[in-house]
Design an enzyme around this catalytic site. Sequence first.
Site, short mmCIF file in Angstrom:
data_model
loop_
_atom_site.label_atom_id
_atom_site.label_comp_id
_atom_site.label_asym_id
_atom_site.label_seq_id
_atom_site.Cartn_x
_atom_site.Cartn_y
_atom_site.Cartn_z
N SER A 30 15.35 21.03 -17.43
CA SER A 30 14.25 21.65 -17.49
C SER A 30 14.45 22.98 -18.50
O SER A 30 15.63 23.64 -18.14
CB SER A 30 13.38 22.39 -16.42
N LYS B 98 16.42 21.75 -12.19
CA LYS B 98 15.73 20.46 -12.56
C LYS B 98 16.55 19.36 -12.98
O LYS B 98 17.54 19.82 -13.91
CB LYS B 98 14.53 20.52 -13.38
N GLU C 210 10.17 7.99 -17.13
CA GLU C 210 8.48 8.29 -17.38
C GLU C 210 8.08 7.93 -18.62
O GLU C 210 7.01 7.27 -18.74
CB GLU C 210 8.44 9.87 -17.22
N HIS D 242 1.03 -1.19 -0.01
CA HIS D 242 -0.03 0.10 0.09
C HIS D 242 0.81 1.22 0.01
O HIS D 242 0.42 2.09 0.52
CB HIS D 242 -1.01 -0.07 1.30
#
Length: 463
Positions: free
Chosen positions: A276, A282, A289, A155
């Site tokens: 970025s 960043k 992803e 969980h």
Amino acid sequence: MTLWQGRFAGRPHEALLAFTASLPFDRRLAADDLAGSRAHVRGLGRAGLLDDDEAAAVVAALDAVEIELAEGSFTFAPDDEDVHTAVERRVTELAGPAGAKLHTGRSRNDQVATDLRLWCKRELAAVAGTVVDLQAVLLGRAAEVGDAYLPGYTHLQRAQPVLVAHHLLAHGWALARDVDRLLDARRRLDVCPLGAGALAGSSLPLDPDGVAADLGFAGRFENSLDAVSDRDFAAESLFALALLGVHLSRLGEEVVWWASEEVGFLRLDDAWATGSSMLPQKKNPDVAELARGKAGRLVGHVTAVLTTLKGLPLAYNRDLQETQEPLFDAVDQLRLALAALAGLLASATVRTDRMARAADGPTGAAVDLAEHLVEAGTPFREAHAVVADLVRRSLEAGEDLADLVAAHPDLGPAAAALLAPGVAVTRRTTPGGAGPAPVAVQMERFRARLADDRQRLDGPAPA
Ligand code: ARG
């Protein structure tokens, strides 16, 4: 000229050709189309339908087409609907009257099914090989981190500490099933449709068994209608590829999460991270992803092909052409994803210090306390309640759990020692479990499995 112009008084409309042509994507079947044609010509020779000179002329023309395609000098004609048309047209230009015999006893229906199966045989094995490369990276990292541990989650709540190696190999075993599935799909699709013709076979003395053997297939089709209309292999291959994609997606999601500042279990190498355009600070996990994101289109491809197939009457229907692009795309995307994920995982820094700190939280050994009581004869349900009560008191009163355990009459200092950093994970001794002893065994089994799979892939076509 199309291959079928003779039946028609006028030319096909431009918009018809634009809509129905498959050449823009099926040209990547060219090598397989040439292989199929060579075997077909040899078969026609054995059947006495082409004499030696004619067969030699057609094979020479096929060789020339291969060279032209490789050099980029092959010129496609406006009416080349598909790769099969383009190759046959060029062979006829080069070989003259003998070239016009190439399509004897053959249809593009059995031809395209043959090409696509040859393509799948090669490409599924290639994808499986790239999966094994990624598994080797996981194994390498697992061996390298030794007895480092991190929290295991259920969980997404901390549950029990597990070895980092155990966690990495969990992904490795999922990939092992993918390799198995890809090779299994490959074994089932190893059937040659050539000789089925348009749908019913031929009046000519063709030899589908000989042609199948010549092309390295395990055997020929059993039923000509099935041979030209069956694209089960496309759907099945796409499912195996999509499930592989789902596994990469789950792995990608963990990398994203692990690389976050909040978790900080992984630091990505600069070569495998992105920046970025606006935010100077960043460092983003775009590879992970996209590994996660690509699963969406892979699952879509399975759905697309099953939906295309579901209402088709026997035998060939042009709808079947729609099974090609999903296959090509799935294989392309997965090969890119596998290589990129392997690079990312091979180069990332595993921050075992942060992992240990997260795993050494006070409750990571709670079940070990209960099992300590069980060993002294307490029924587990009672033991669970005793420990749960201590955990609740510790949280409510802000008291150290170890102190409460040490002071408890049934637990005491020996039990409190189980809460010390790094102890809990060593107590996972079940075969296949998360502690050092079973993980050492698991790692050797995984290593042996990889060696076996490499051999399956390098050896002759799997039986
Ligand atoms: N490009 C076609 C396909 O992929 C080749 C077969 C065409 N056959 C036909 N009867 N029109 O399905």
